[in-house]
Write an enzyme that holds these catalytic residues in place. Structure first.
Site, PDB file in Angstrom:
ATOM      1  N   SER A 126      71.598-153.061 -21.249  1.00 50.62           N
ATOM      2  CA  SER A 126      70.514-152.074 -21.247  1.00 50.62           C
ATOM      3  C   SER A 126      69.356-152.580 -22.095  1.00 50.62           C
ATOM      4  O   SER A 126      69.557-153.309 -23.075  1.00 50.62           O
ATOM      5  CB  SER A 126      71.063-150.784 -21.855  1.00 50.62           C
ATOM      6  OG  SER A 126      70.018-149.925 -22.201  1.00 50.62           O
ATOM      7  N   TYR A 151      76.080-145.693 -28.607  1.00 52.40           N
ATOM      8  CA  TYR A 151      76.022-146.211 -27.238  1.00 52.40           C
ATOM      9  C   TYR A 151      75.317-147.575 -27.233  1.00 52.40           C
ATOM     10  O   TYR A 151      75.827-148.558 -26.692  1.00 52.40           O
ATOM     11  CB  TYR A 151      75.283-145.230 -26.310  1.00 52.40           C
ATOM     12  CG  TYR A 151      74.909-145.858 -24.990  1.00 52.40           C
ATOM     13  CD1 TYR A 151      75.883-146.128 -24.032  1.00 52.40           C
ATOM     14  CD2 TYR A 151      73.590-146.225 -24.700  1.00 52.40           C
ATOM     15  CE1 TYR A 151      75.550-146.742 -22.823  1.00 52.40           C
ATOM     16  CE2 TYR A 151      73.246-146.824 -23.500  1.00 52.40           C
ATOM     17  CZ  TYR A 151      74.231-147.082 -22.566  1.00 52.40           C
ATOM     18  OH  TYR A 151      73.899-147.696 -21.383  1.00 52.40           O
ATOM     19  N   LYS A 155      76.759-151.532 -26.410  1.00 51.51           N
ATOM     20  CA  LYS A 155      76.221-152.491 -25.430  1.00 51.51           C
ATOM     21  C   LYS A 155      75.951-153.838 -26.109  1.00 51.51           C
ATOM     22  O   LYS A 155      76.250-154.897 -25.550  1.00 51.51           O
ATOM     23  CB  LYS A 155      74.928-151.954 -24.809  1.00 51.51           C
ATOM     24  CG  LYS A 155      75.145-150.800 -23.845  1.00 51.51           C
ATOM     25  CD  LYS A 155      75.711-151.288 -22.529  1.00 51.51           C
ATOM     26  CE  LYS A 155      76.431-150.218 -21.766  1.00 51.51           C
ATOM     27  NZ  LYS A 155      77.190-150.653 -20.627  1.00 51.51           N
TER      28      LYS A 155
HETATM   29  P1  NAD Z   1      77.971-143.618 -14.317  1.00 49.26           P
HETATM   30  O1  NAD Z   1      78.567-142.782 -15.397  1.00 49.26           O
HETATM   31  O2  NAD Z   1      77.454-142.944 -13.106  1.00 49.26           O
HETATM   32  O3  NAD Z   1      79.023-144.739 -13.863  1.00 49.26           O
HETATM   33  C1  NAD Z   1      79.993-145.273 -14.734  1.00 49.26           C
HETATM   34  C2  NAD Z   1      81.320-145.201 -14.007  1.00 49.26           C
HETATM   35  O4  NAD Z   1      82.344-145.768 -14.838  1.00 49.26           O
HETATM   36  C3  NAD Z   1      81.765-143.768 -13.694  1.00 49.26           C
HETATM   37  O5  NAD Z   1      82.128-143.686 -12.334  1.00 49.26           O
HETATM   38  C4  NAD Z   1      82.960-143.522 -14.597  1.00 49.26           C
HETATM   39  O6  NAD Z   1      83.896-142.649 -14.014  1.00 49.26           O
HETATM   40  C5  NAD Z   1      83.485-144.936 -14.782  1.00 49.26           C
HETATM   41  N1  NAD Z   1      84.226-145.177 -16.036  1.00 49.26           N
HETATM   42  C6  NAD Z   1      83.831-144.859 -17.304  1.00 49.26           C
HETATM   43  N2  NAD Z   1      84.760-145.269 -18.195  1.00 49.26           N
HETATM   44  C7  NAD Z   1      85.734-145.879 -17.466  1.00 49.26           C
HETATM   45  C8  NAD Z   1      86.946-146.512 -17.819  1.00 49.26           C
HETATM   46  N3  NAD Z   1      87.346-146.586 -19.094  1.00 49.26           N
HETATM   47  N4  NAD Z   1      87.722-147.037 -16.834  1.00 49.26           N
HETATM   48  C9  NAD Z   1      87.329-146.953 -15.530  1.00 49.26           C
HETATM   49  N5  NAD Z   1      86.195-146.347 -15.145  1.00 49.26           N
HETATM   50  C10 NAD Z   1      85.404-145.821 -16.112  1.00 49.26           C
HETATM   51  O7  NAD Z   1      76.827-144.507 -14.999  1.00 49.26           O
HETATM   52  P2  NAD Z   1      75.721-145.441 -14.354  1.00 49.26           P
HETATM   53  O8  NAD Z   1      74.399-144.833 -14.594  1.00 49.26           O
HETATM   54  O9  NAD Z   1      76.112-145.824 -12.982  1.00 49.26           O
HETATM   55  O10 NAD Z   1      75.820-146.702 -15.326  1.00 49.26           O
HETATM   56  C11 NAD Z   1      76.612-147.837 -15.023  1.00 49.26           C
HETATM   57  C12 NAD Z   1      76.542-148.822 -16.186  1.00 49.26           C
HETATM   58  O11 NAD Z   1      75.189-149.176 -16.411  1.00 49.26           O
HETATM   59  C13 NAD Z   1      77.068-148.258 -17.497  1.00 49.26           C
HETATM   60  O12 NAD Z   1      77.783-149.297 -18.167  1.00 49.26           O
HETATM   61  C14 NAD Z   1      75.810-147.910 -18.254  1.00 49.26           C
HETATM   62  O13 NAD Z   1      76.006-147.967 -19.649  1.00 49.26           O
HETATM   63  C15 NAD Z   1      74.858-148.988 -17.784  1.00 49.26           C
HETATM   64  N6  NAD Z   1      73.433-148.586 -17.886  1.00 49.26           N
HETATM   65  C16 NAD Z   1      73.027-147.427 -17.303  1.00 49.26           C
HETATM   66  C17 NAD Z   1      71.696-147.018 -17.441  1.00 49.26           C
HETATM   67  C18 NAD Z   1      71.221-145.715 -16.824  1.00 49.26           C
HETATM   68  O14 NAD Z   1      70.178-145.217 -17.260  1.00 49.26           O
HETATM   69  N7  NAD Z   1      71.898-145.163 -15.826  1.00 49.26           N
HETATM   70  C19 NAD Z   1      70.782-147.809 -18.179  1.00 49.26           C
HETATM   71  C20 NAD Z   1      71.241-149.002 -18.739  1.00 49.26           C
HETATM   72  C21 NAD Z   1      72.573-149.377 -18.591  1.00 49.26           C
HETATM   73  N1  UFG Z   2      62.130-137.267 -21.565  1.00 56.64           N
HETATM   74  C1  UFG Z   2      61.521-136.031 -21.676  1.00 56.64           C
HETATM   75  N2  UFG Z   2      62.263-134.917 -21.383  1.00 56.64           N
HETATM   76  C2  UFG Z   2      63.566-134.984 -20.980  1.00 56.64           C
HETATM   77  C3  UFG Z   2      64.177-136.271 -20.865  1.00 56.64           C
HETATM   78  C4  UFG Z   2      63.417-137.386 -21.175  1.00 56.64           C
HETATM   79  O1  UFG Z   2      60.363-135.925 -22.047  1.00 56.64           O
HETATM   80  O2  UFG Z   2      64.195-133.937 -20.743  1.00 56.64           O
HETATM   81  C5  UFG Z   2      61.314-138.466 -21.850  1.00 56.64           C
HETATM   82  C6  UFG Z   2      61.854-139.316 -22.991  1.00 56.64           C
HETATM   83  O3  UFG Z   2      61.380-138.861 -24.227  1.00 56.64           O
HETATM   84  C7  UFG Z   2      61.366-140.715 -22.595  1.00 56.64           C
HETATM   85  C8  UFG Z   2      61.387-140.683 -21.068  1.00 56.64           C
HETATM   86  O4  UFG Z   2      61.365-139.297 -20.700  1.00 56.64           O
HETATM   87  O5  UFG Z   2      60.037-140.883 -23.002  1.00 56.64           O
HETATM   88  C9  UFG Z   2      62.627-141.323 -20.475  1.00 56.64           C
HETATM   89  O6  UFG Z   2      63.794-140.743 -21.057  1.00 56.64           O
HETATM   90  P1  UFG Z   2      65.258-140.983 -20.467  1.00 56.64           P
HETATM   91  O7  UFG Z   2      66.203-140.164 -21.285  1.00 56.64           O
HETATM   92  O8  UFG Z   2      65.266-140.781 -19.001  1.00 56.64           O
HETATM   93  O9  UFG Z   2      65.485-142.538 -20.701  1.00 56.64           O
HETATM   94  P2  UFG Z   2      65.456-143.381 -22.046  1.00 56.64           P
HETATM   95  O10 UFG Z   2      64.380-144.398 -21.892  1.00 56.64           O
HETATM   96  O11 UFG Z   2      65.431-142.543 -23.247  1.00 56.64           O
HETATM   97  O12 UFG Z   2      66.917-144.027 -22.018  1.00 56.64           O
HETATM   98  C10 UFG Z   2      67.353-144.807 -20.931  1.00 56.64           C
HETATM   99  C11 UFG Z   2      68.860-144.660 -20.738  1.00 56.64           C
HETATM  100  C12 UFG Z   2      69.602-145.192 -21.917  1.00 56.64           C
HETATM  101  C13 UFG Z   2      69.165-146.576 -22.207  1.00 56.64           C
HETATM  102  C14 UFG Z   2      67.666-146.649 -22.351  1.00 56.64           C
HETATM  103  C15 UFG Z   2      67.157-148.038 -22.522  1.00 56.64           C
HETATM  104  O13 UFG Z   2      69.200-143.299 -20.578  1.00 56.64           O
HETATM  105  O14 UFG Z   2      70.968-145.210 -21.607  1.00 56.64           O
HETATM  106  O15 UFG Z   2      67.052-146.118 -21.187  1.00 56.64           O
HETATM  107  O16 UFG Z   2      67.607-148.815 -21.472  1.00 56.64           O
HETATM  108  F1  UFG Z   2      69.755-146.999 -23.356  1.00 56.64           F
END
Ligand code: NAD
Ligand code: UFG
Length: 340
Positions: A126, A151, A155
């Protein structure tokens, strides 16, 4: 030769879109997911879209015996590792769950891979690992920062342990993909993001306000040093992200060592720009109020995607209107998500 890919967390948001892209590209896919934050319905929908289904194993990446058995029974060429917990706020309340799932889970997975002789791994990292960079756009050679929550630390710990692993054994080929802000849904409206409870992220919150499930969006901070005072992020369509994984996979199958790639568009949008774009795409009003900053948020964050463009021959193709239209199509057709 047909490669068989293990996708951990493949029933989740990004994992399900990537599973679909892998199947469409002709890979065989095994999904391992404990369904702690997803529904098996997502994979049924994947099969509906492309006419092919992954092999689904419901189980946990922390289960040593299950992983050993899986690698014996399946001839896996590479692992795309999405499984993990991802809520920043929850990680502050339940740090042990985050270190256990994200860090210990990744250790167990890598042990089983090494035991089975599988050394190709794509890890979901991330942009949070950059902390609070002083310069934009963010390049991969910027120093990693000090994440402000468990979190983010989980990572960074996994990135560090994967670097150590690759140094210890030259057979490893690892991609650390640093995602910026994934949004959007498949254009069919059949799969998308299905957050559990109150959404933490901007777009899921905005779309639930637009559909009338939530009353009003709180905009966290209007006094940042940005164009309109609200936070700026690099939002990337989840299908572009899925395509980025396929490019990274193809690339690491041909080399070894650790490679880091940003997956972003290179363009930042403010919260108010996002609201306006969503209103335009959906034809619905998104009432909002400006409130205090959210602790731990940074003012702005966007990628320099040049390294991925040069080395992966990959670029995000979908712009803001498509991200918004696809988010809305998914939300409008599935107001209760997968109905978990
Ligand atoms: P998500 O929660 O939709 O998907 C994660 C999946 O992993 C889920 O289906 C959950 O059931 C499964 N899971 C969790 N723990 C597990 C375990 N111990 N064993 C087996 N399965 C398990 O999340 P996502 O948004 O698809 O994110 C996927 C990956 O990308 C995550 O590692 C997350 O940290 C990373 N990531 C997500 C974002 C974002 O904003 N969505 C940003 C940066 C990184
Ligand atoms: N925001 C609002 N209102 C809300 C939610 C978000 O104003 O209800 C704003 C936040 O302050 C930020 C922007 O919208 O300025 C984006 O916020 P998100 O929560 O959607 O995303 P972030 O950038 O805070 O975080 C995301 C992922 C994290 C990851 C990070 C950096 O959720 O898991 O990007 O990769 F760590």
């Amino acid at each position: 030769m047909t490669y068989k890919i293990l996708v951990t967390g493949g029933a989740g948001y990004i994992g399900s879109h990537t599973t679909l892209a892998l199947l469409e590209a002709g890979y065989e896919v095994v999904v391992l997911d404990n369904l702690c934050n997803s529904s098996p319905e997502s994979l049924l929908r994947v099969a509906r879209i492309c006419g092919k289904a992954p092999l689904f194993i419901q189980g946990d990446i922390r289960d040593h015996a299950l992983l050993d058995e899986l690698f014996i029974s399946q001839r896996i060429s590479a692992v795309l590792h999405f499984a993990g917990l991802k809520s920043v706020g929850e990680s502050v309340r339940k740090p042990l769950d985050y270190y256990d799932n994200n860090v210990a889970g990744s250790v167990t997975l890598c042990q089983a891979m090494a035991h089975a002789g599988v050394f190709n791994l794509v890890f979901s990292s991330s942009a949070t690992v950059y902390g609070e960079p002083t310069q934009m756009p963010i390049r991969e050679d910027f120093p990693t920062g000090v994440p402000t929550n468990p979190y983010g630390r989980s990572k960074l710990m996994v990135e560090d342990l994967l670097q150590d692993l690759a140094k210890s054994d030259p057979r490893w080929s690892i991609a650390l993909l640093r995602y910026f802000n994934p949004v959007g849904a498949h254009q069919s409206g059949l799969i998308g993001e299905d957050p559990n409870g109150l959404p933490n992220n901007l777009l899921p919150y905005v779309s639930q306000v637009a559909i009338g499930k939530l009353k009003q969006l709180s905009v966290f901070g209007a006094d940042y040093p940005t164009l309109d005072g609200t936070g700026v992020r690099d939002y990337i369509h989840v299908q572009d992200l899925a395509d980025g994984h396929l490019s990274a996979l193809r690339t690491i199958l041909q080399k070894t060592g650790v490679n880091i790639w940003n997956l972003g568009t290179g363009i930042g949008y403010s919260v108010l720009e996002m609201i306006r774009a969503f209103e335009q795409a959906s034809g619905r009003a998104v009432p909002y109020k400006l409130v205090e900053r959210r602790p731990g948020d940074i003012a702005e964050c966007w990628a320099d995607p040049t390294k991925a463009a040069n080395e992966l021959d990959w670029k995000a193709k979908r712009g803001l209107p498509e991200m918004m239209a696809d988010t809305w199509r998914w939300q409008a057709a599935n107001p209760q998500g997968y109905g978990r």
